[in-house]
Design an enzyme around this catalytic site. Structure first.
Site, PDB file in Angstrom:
ATOM      1  N   ASP A  60       4.202   5.057  -5.544  1.00 43.28           N
ATOM      2  CA  ASP A  60       4.255   3.771  -6.265  1.00 43.28           C
ATOM      3  C   ASP A  60       3.820   3.989  -7.716  1.00 43.28           C
ATOM      4  OD1 ASP A  60       3.197   3.378  -3.352  1.00 43.28           O
ATOM      5  OD2 ASP A  60       4.192   1.488  -3.810  1.00 43.28           O
TER       6      ASP A  60
ATOM      7  N   ASP B   1       2.343  -1.017  -3.133  1.00 40.32           N
ATOM      8  CA  ASP B   1       1.086  -0.744  -2.409  1.00 40.32           C
ATOM      9  C   ASP B   1       0.517   0.566  -2.957  1.00 40.32           C
ATOM     10  OD1 ASP B   1       2.204   0.921   0.668  1.00 40.32           O
ATOM     11  OD2 ASP B   1       3.155   0.828  -1.306  1.00 40.32           O
TER      12      ASP B   1
HETATM   13  O1  RIB Z   1       7.808   5.578   3.703  1.00 43.95           O
HETATM   14  C1  RIB Z   1       7.520   5.703   2.333  1.00 43.95           C
HETATM   15  C2  RIB Z   1       6.922   4.446   1.805  1.00 43.95           C
HETATM   16  O2  RIB Z   1       5.668   4.200   2.433  1.00 43.95           O
HETATM   17  C3  RIB Z   1       6.607   4.512   0.309  1.00 43.95           C
HETATM   18  O3  RIB Z   1       6.688   3.219  -0.232  1.00 43.95           O
HETATM   19  C4  RIB Z   1       5.187   4.970   0.271  1.00 43.95           C
HETATM   20  O4  RIB Z   1       4.498   4.548  -0.908  1.00 43.95           O
HETATM   21  C5  RIB Z   1       4.632   4.279   1.473  1.00 43.95           C
HETATM   22  O5  RIB Z   1       4.269   2.967   1.076  1.00 43.95           O
HETATM   23 CA    CA Z   2       4.871   2.338  -1.564  1.00 45.15          CA
END
Ligand code: RIB
Ligand code: CA
Length: 318
Positions: free
Chosen positions: A15, A10
């Site tokens: 990411d 996401d």
């Molecule tokens: O809690 C951290 C996660 O939530 C990670 O994947 C960050 O990118 C968010 O998606």
């Molecule tokens: Ca993420």
């Protein structure tokens, strides 16, 4: 032997860091990237993913559109940390267009790629697990055809970063997380929230990492500046991460998938996700006393070789 990956994400800032670490690793082949709502609405995730691939000169990697909503939960994003657009809210006039996206949707694409590479694909999941839940609904045999599943998500000491007891990826779609932890019986490795906080990167290292004189470093410096400012704030350090450095949550799961020597300590335990609790919905439950009688156990990461991890970070911006 090259490690074949599908990355479900996401794209938000961490990411993006995870993608760049994977693309810089010599022994990795990314067969596809599937996008899910999460840090930011799906349309931004799609655009951000293409932006990261462009700066890495890897727009050849197929990108697939996945779920824009959780299965049941109220949709939530993490714009206050990642920026409204998911990548630090910095203008990008040369961003690639969405016409580059594949026509096939994420879940069928995952299934097709794994059917073409049975037993070889490592699925790295760094978003809410909605696409993975849909995939196993479409093809119940899908998990068995995976080499392994690496998840960033959940928590081990009920610490939350989104609700009092909930980590974002699991809280954003608790039903999907429940389905995945119940139905994916392939080798499963989980990088939980507290583990990522305990193994955060020193700020001095981050300054060194971003000071590299490359286009990738300049890009990362721009998109990470908002979240790093937030993460460096005393309140965030005290209240959220309880750590002393930068926490690139997703990159721990990614690094574990591409370097089998990275994880120096893990524990094997049956896990599930709370769906009902007023305060605990989305919390990961670790069944040490085996009350749930679950045959499948997950490997919960506890410690990593931080020097190896730092080297992967440095290589990702070269
Ligand atoms: O809690 C951290 C996660 O939530 C990670 O994947 C960050 O990118 C968010 O998606
Ligand atoms: Ca993420």
């Amino acid at each position: 032997m090259k490690k074949k990956l599908i990355i479900d994400l996401d794209t938000g800032v961490d990411d993006a860091q995870a993608i760049m670490v994977a693309l810089a690793a010599p022994n990795v082949e990314v067969l596809g990237i599937t996008c899910c709502f999460g840090n930011t609405p799906l349309e931004n995730v799609l655009k951000n993913t293409l932006r990261v691939l462009k700066v890495c000169n890897r727009l050849d990697i197929p990108v697939y559109c996945g779920c824009s909503e959780p299965l049941l939960a109220r949709k939530r994003h993490a714009g206050d940390y990642h920026g409204k657009d998911g990548l630090g809210d910095v203008p990008d006039p040369d961003a690639p267009g969405l016409e580059l996206l594949q026509k096939k949707k994420a879940a069928p694409a995952m299934i097709k790629i794994v059917n073409q590479n049975p037993g070889e694909v490592r699925l790295v999941a760094t978003a809410p697990l909605t696409n993975l839940a849909v995939a196993v609904q479409l093809d119940p045999s899908f998990p068995k055809k995976l080499n392994a599943l690496y998840i960033m998500g959940g928590n081990t000491e009920s610490r939350g970063n989104t609700t009092a007891c909930g980590e974002f990826n699991f809280v954003a779609d608790p039903e999907a997380a429940y389905i995945v932890l119940d139905r994916y019986t392939c080798p499963t490795y989980i990088a939980p929230w507290e583990f990522s906080c305990r193994n955060s990167l020193p700020w001095s290292f981050c300054d060194h990492w971003l000071s590299q004189n490359t286009e990738k470093a300049a890009f990362m410096k721009k998109i990470a500046s908002l979240s790093m400012k937030k993460a460096r704030s005393a309140d965030y350090q005290k209240e959220i991460t309880a750590g002393q450095g930068f926490n690139s949550c997703d990159t721990y799961a990614m690094a574990a998938a591409i370097d089998d020597a990275l994880i120096t300590e893990s524990e094997e335990v049956a896990v599930t996700v709370e769906l009902e609790g007023t305060n605990t919905r989305g919390m990961m439950v670790l069944d040490y006393i085996e009350q749930l009688k679950k045959k499948h156990k997950a490997f919960i990461m506890k410690n990593i070789d931080l020097e190896r991890f730092k080297q992967m970070f440095m290589n990702s911006l070269k």
